[in-house]
Design a protein around this motif. Structure first.
Motif, PDB file in Angstrom:
ATOM      1  N   TYR A  37      66.955  67.269 -26.436  1.00 63.60           N
ATOM      2  CA  TYR A  37      67.955  66.219 -26.541  1.00 63.60           C
ATOM      3  C   TYR A  37      67.532  65.308 -27.688  1.00 63.60           C
ATOM      4  CZ  TYR A  37      69.842  67.495 -21.956  1.00 63.60           C
ATOM      5  OH  TYR A  37      70.430  68.158 -20.903  1.00 63.60           O
ATOM      6  N   ARG A  38      68.466  64.506 -28.156  1.00 62.98           N
ATOM      7  CA  ARG A  38      68.117  63.526 -29.173  1.00 62.98           C
ATOM      8  C   ARG A  38      68.890  62.229 -28.950  1.00 62.98           C
ATOM      9  NH1 ARG A  38      70.875  66.431 -34.514  1.00 62.98           N
ATOM     10  NH2 ARG A  38      73.069  66.026 -33.945  1.00 62.98           N
ATOM     11  N   GLN A  39      68.273  61.155 -29.447  1.00 65.23           N
ATOM     12  CA  GLN A  39      68.915  59.850 -29.328  1.00 65.23           C
ATOM     13  C   GLN A  39      68.727  59.092 -30.632  1.00 65.23           C
ATOM     14  OE1 GLN A  39      67.709  57.492 -25.943  1.00 65.23           O
ATOM     15  NE2 GLN A  39      69.586  56.305 -26.031  1.00 65.23           N
ATOM     16  N   ALA A  40      69.839  58.809 -31.283  1.00 68.38           N
ATOM     17  CA  ALA A  40      69.824  58.025 -32.516  1.00 68.38           C
ATOM     18  C   ALA A  40      69.999  56.544 -32.158  1.00 68.38           C
ATOM     19  CB  ALA A  40      70.942  58.486 -33.439  1.00 68.38           C
ATOM     20  N   PRO A  41      69.568  55.645 -33.037  1.00 70.61           N
ATOM     21  CA  PRO A  41      69.703  54.207 -32.752  1.00 70.61           C
ATOM     22  C   PRO A  41      71.150  53.825 -32.453  1.00 70.61           C
ATOM     23  CG  PRO A  41      68.293  54.559 -34.650  1.00 70.61           C
ATOM     24  CD  PRO A  41      68.864  55.897 -34.303  1.00 70.61           C
ATOM     25  N   GLY A  42      71.343  53.125 -31.351  1.00 71.24           N
ATOM     26  CA  GLY A  42      72.672  52.656 -30.978  1.00 71.24           C
ATOM     27  C   GLY A  42      73.567  53.712 -30.358  1.00 71.24           C
ATOM     28  N   LYS A  43      73.014  54.917 -30.135  1.00 70.38           N
ATOM     29  CA  LYS A  43      73.828  55.989 -29.566  1.00 70.38           C
ATOM     30  C   LYS A  43      73.218  56.483 -28.267  1.00 70.38           C
ATOM     31  CE  LYS A  43      75.820  57.705 -33.875  1.00 70.38           C
ATOM     32  NZ  LYS A  43      76.101  58.921 -34.698  1.00 70.38           N
ATOM     33  N   GLU A  44      74.022  57.193 -27.480  1.00 70.47           N
ATOM     34  CA  GLU A  44      73.537  57.768 -26.236  1.00 70.47           C
ATOM     35  C   GLU A  44      72.738  59.034 -26.517  1.00 70.47           C
ATOM     36  OE1 GLU A  44      77.102  56.285 -23.208  1.00 70.47           O
ATOM     37  OE2 GLU A  44      76.738  58.420 -23.541  1.00 70.47           O
ATOM     38  N   ARG A  45      71.866  59.355 -25.567  1.00 70.24           N
ATOM     39  CA  ARG A  45      71.116  60.602 -25.683  1.00 70.24           C
ATOM     40  C   ARG A  45      72.093  61.767 -25.536  1.00 70.24           C
ATOM     41  NH1 ARG A  45      65.460  61.158 -22.524  1.00 70.24           N
ATOM     42  NH2 ARG A  45      65.301  59.132 -23.560  1.00 70.24           N
ATOM     43  N   GLU A  46      71.919  62.791 -26.383  1.00 63.90           N
ATOM     44  CA  GLU A  46      72.824  63.930 -26.364  1.00 63.90           C
ATOM     45  C   GLU A  46      72.047  65.244 -26.358  1.00 63.90           C
ATOM     46  OE1 GLU A  46      75.258  64.138 -29.862  1.00 63.90           O
ATOM     47  OE2 GLU A  46      73.547  64.225 -31.224  1.00 63.90           O
ATOM     48  N   LEU A  47      72.648  66.254 -25.758  1.00 59.09           N
ATOM     49  CA  LEU A  47      72.053  67.583 -25.754  1.00 59.09           C
ATOM     50  C   LEU A  47      72.121  68.178 -27.154  1.00 59.09           C
ATOM     51  CD1 LEU A  47      70.996  70.141 -24.238  1.00 59.09           C
ATOM     52  CD2 LEU A  47      73.401  70.800 -24.019  1.00 59.09           C
ATOM     53  N   VAL A  48      71.011  68.752 -27.591  1.00 52.35           N
ATOM     54  CA  VAL A  48      70.962  69.480 -28.862  1.00 52.35           C
ATOM     55  C   VAL A  48      71.047  70.975 -28.585  1.00 52.35           C
ATOM     56  CG1 VAL A  48      69.593  69.979 -30.905  1.00 52.35           C
ATOM     57  CG2 VAL A  48      69.597  67.661 -29.946  1.00 52.35           C
ATOM     58  N   ALA A  49      70.150  71.457 -27.719  1.00 52.98           N
ATOM     59  CA  ALA A  49      70.128  72.881 -27.398  1.00 52.98           C
ATOM     60  C   ALA A  49      69.371  73.072 -26.088  1.00 52.98           C
ATOM     61  CB  ALA A  49      69.459  73.680 -28.508  1.00 52.98           C
ATOM     62  N   ALA A  50      69.757  74.107 -25.352  1.00 48.94           N
ATOM     63  CA  ALA A  50      69.085  74.416 -24.094  1.00 48.94           C
ATOM     64  C   ALA A  50      69.009  75.917 -23.925  1.00 48.94           C
ATOM     65  CB  ALA A  50      69.826  73.774 -22.924  1.00 48.94           C
ATOM     66  N   ILE A  51      67.953  76.371 -23.223  1.00 54.22           N
ATOM     67  CA  ILE A  51      67.764  77.791 -22.962  1.00 54.22           C
ATOM     68  C   ILE A  51      67.315  77.944 -21.521  1.00 54.22           C
ATOM     69  CG2 ILE A  51      65.413  77.652 -23.939  1.00 54.22           C
ATOM     70  CD1 ILE A  51      65.782  80.598 -24.815  1.00 54.22           C
ATOM     71  N   ASP A  52      67.952  78.861 -20.784  1.00 55.93           N
ATOM     72  CA  ASP A  52      67.558  79.021 -19.387  1.00 55.93           C
ATOM     73  C   ASP A  52      66.550  80.155 -19.242  1.00 55.93           C
ATOM     74  OD1 ASP A  52      70.673  80.630 -18.270  1.00 55.93           O
ATOM     75  OD2 ASP A  52      68.948  81.434 -19.358  1.00 55.93           O
ATOM     76  N   SER A  53      66.143  80.419 -18.013  1.00 55.14           N
ATOM     77  CA  SER A  53      65.094  81.407 -17.785  1.00 55.14           C
ATOM     78  C   SER A  53      65.540  82.815 -18.131  1.00 55.14           C
ATOM     79  CB  SER A  53      64.631  81.351 -16.327  1.00 55.14           C
ATOM     80  OG  SER A  53      65.720  81.569 -15.454  1.00 55.14           O
ATOM     81  N   GLY A  54      66.852  83.040 -18.177  1.00 49.83           N
ATOM     82  CA  GLY A  54      67.362  84.358 -18.534  1.00 49.83           C
ATOM     83  C   GLY A  54      67.616  84.528 -20.017  1.00 49.83           C
ATOM     84  N   GLY A  55      67.377  83.446 -20.770  1.00 49.03           N
ATOM     85  CA  GLY A  55      67.554  83.511 -22.214  1.00 49.03           C
ATOM     86  C   GLY A  55      68.919  83.073 -22.708  1.00 49.03           C
ATOM     87  N   ASP A  56      69.789  82.652 -21.798  1.00 48.92           N
ATOM     88  CA  ASP A  56      71.085  82.139 -22.224  1.00 48.92           C
ATOM     89  C   ASP A  56      70.902  80.796 -22.924  1.00 48.92           C
ATOM     90  OD1 ASP A  56      72.859  83.362 -19.296  1.00 48.92           O
ATOM     91  OD2 ASP A  56      72.501  84.291 -21.243  1.00 48.92           O
ATOM     92  N   ILE A  57      71.614  80.629 -24.040  1.00 49.31           N
ATOM     93  CA  ILE A  57      71.422  79.465 -24.907  1.00 49.31           C
ATOM     94  C   ILE A  57      72.729  78.712 -25.097  1.00 49.31           C
ATOM     95  CG2 ILE A  57      70.900  78.782 -27.283  1.00 49.31           C
ATOM     96  CD1 ILE A  57      68.886  81.097 -27.366  1.00 49.31           C
ATOM     97  N   ASN A  58      72.577  77.390 -25.171  1.00 49.61           N
ATOM     98  CA  ASN A  58      73.724  76.525 -25.424  1.00 49.61           C
ATOM     99  C   ASN A  58      73.346  75.558 -26.541  1.00 49.61           C
ATOM    100  OD1 ASN A  58      76.204  75.195 -25.033  1.00 49.61           O
ATOM    101  ND2 ASN A  58      75.257  73.719 -23.655  1.00 49.61           N
ATOM    102  N   TYR A  59      74.212  75.415 -27.548  1.00 51.56           N
ATOM    103  CA  TYR A  59      73.973  74.497 -28.657  1.00 51.56           C
ATOM    104  C   TYR A  59      75.084  73.456 -28.733  1.00 51.56           C
ATOM    105  CZ  TYR A  59      70.621  77.858 -30.691  1.00 51.56           C
ATOM    106  OH  TYR A  59      69.557  78.691 -30.912  1.00 51.56           O
ATOM    107  N   ALA A  60      74.716  72.274 -29.196  1.00 55.08           N
ATOM    108  CA  ALA A  60      75.732  71.307 -29.580  1.00 55.08           C
ATOM    109  C   ALA A  60      76.457  71.837 -30.810  1.00 55.08           C
ATOM    110  CB  ALA A  60      75.091  69.958 -29.896  1.00 55.08           C
ATOM    111  N   ASP A  61      77.751  71.570 -30.910  1.00 52.85           N
ATOM    112  CA  ASP A  61      78.529  72.078 -32.040  1.00 52.85           C
ATOM    113  C   ASP A  61      77.956  71.611 -33.372  1.00 52.85           C
ATOM    114  OD1 ASP A  61      81.804  71.855 -30.404  1.00 52.85           O
ATOM    115  OD2 ASP A  61      80.251  73.413 -30.375  1.00 52.85           O
ATOM    116  N   SER A  62      77.398  70.416 -33.391  1.00 56.71           N
ATOM    117  CA  SER A  62      76.914  69.827 -34.644  1.00 56.71           C
ATOM    118  C   SER A  62      75.673  70.529 -35.198  1.00 56.71           C
ATOM    119  CB  SER A  62      76.610  68.347 -34.440  1.00 56.71           C
ATOM    120  OG  SER A  62      75.613  68.183 -33.439  1.00 56.71           O
TER     121      SER A  62
END
Length: 124
Positions: A37-62
């Motif tokens: 996750y990441r948090q820029a000044p003045g912004k909420e924390r956001e998901l960048v990327a995640a990977i589960d135990s089976g290897g499935d991956i999710n990315y933020a569009d950005s």
């Protein structure tokens, strides 16, 4: 208990690359999902990327195409390879892990843990 420790942040010019690492340690039985996750000044924390135990991956569009998440289960480690960095990627990056562990009362529990964060600054 459980600790997550990130490393690899720093200052980089636009278009450059960085590789973040996060190691989970402690009385861990199983790590399910790991993510960044990441948090820029003045912004909420956001998901960048995640990977589960089976290897499935999710990315933020950005960050799709530019960032790659991977994990080494034997080392309880998750990585984030960041390429073609932009100034808008500047933020504190946090590692996150959902895992089961042996608690201080000797009971197996499940919880989500966070690292302390590592600063990534993209600037010319």
């Amino acid at each position: 208990q459980v600790q997550l420790v990130e490393s690899g942040g720093g200052l980089v010019r636009p278009g450059g690359s960085l590789r973040l690492s996060c190691v989970a340690s402690g009385s861990i039985f199983r790590i399910n999902a790991m993510g960044w996750y990441r948090q820029a000044p003045g912004k909420e924390r956001e998901l960048v990327a995640a990977i589960d135990s089976g290897g499935d991956i999710n990315y933020a569009d950005s960050v799709k195409v530019r960032f790659t998440i991977s994990r080494d289960n034997a080392r309880n480690t998750v990585y984030l390879q960041m390429n073609s960095l932009k100034p808008e990627d500047t933020a504190v990056y946090y590692c996150n892990a959902d895992l089961s562990f042996l608690a201080s009362d000797y009971v197996r529990r499940q919880n989500t843990f966070w690292g302390q964060g590592t600063q990534v600054t993209v600037s010319s």
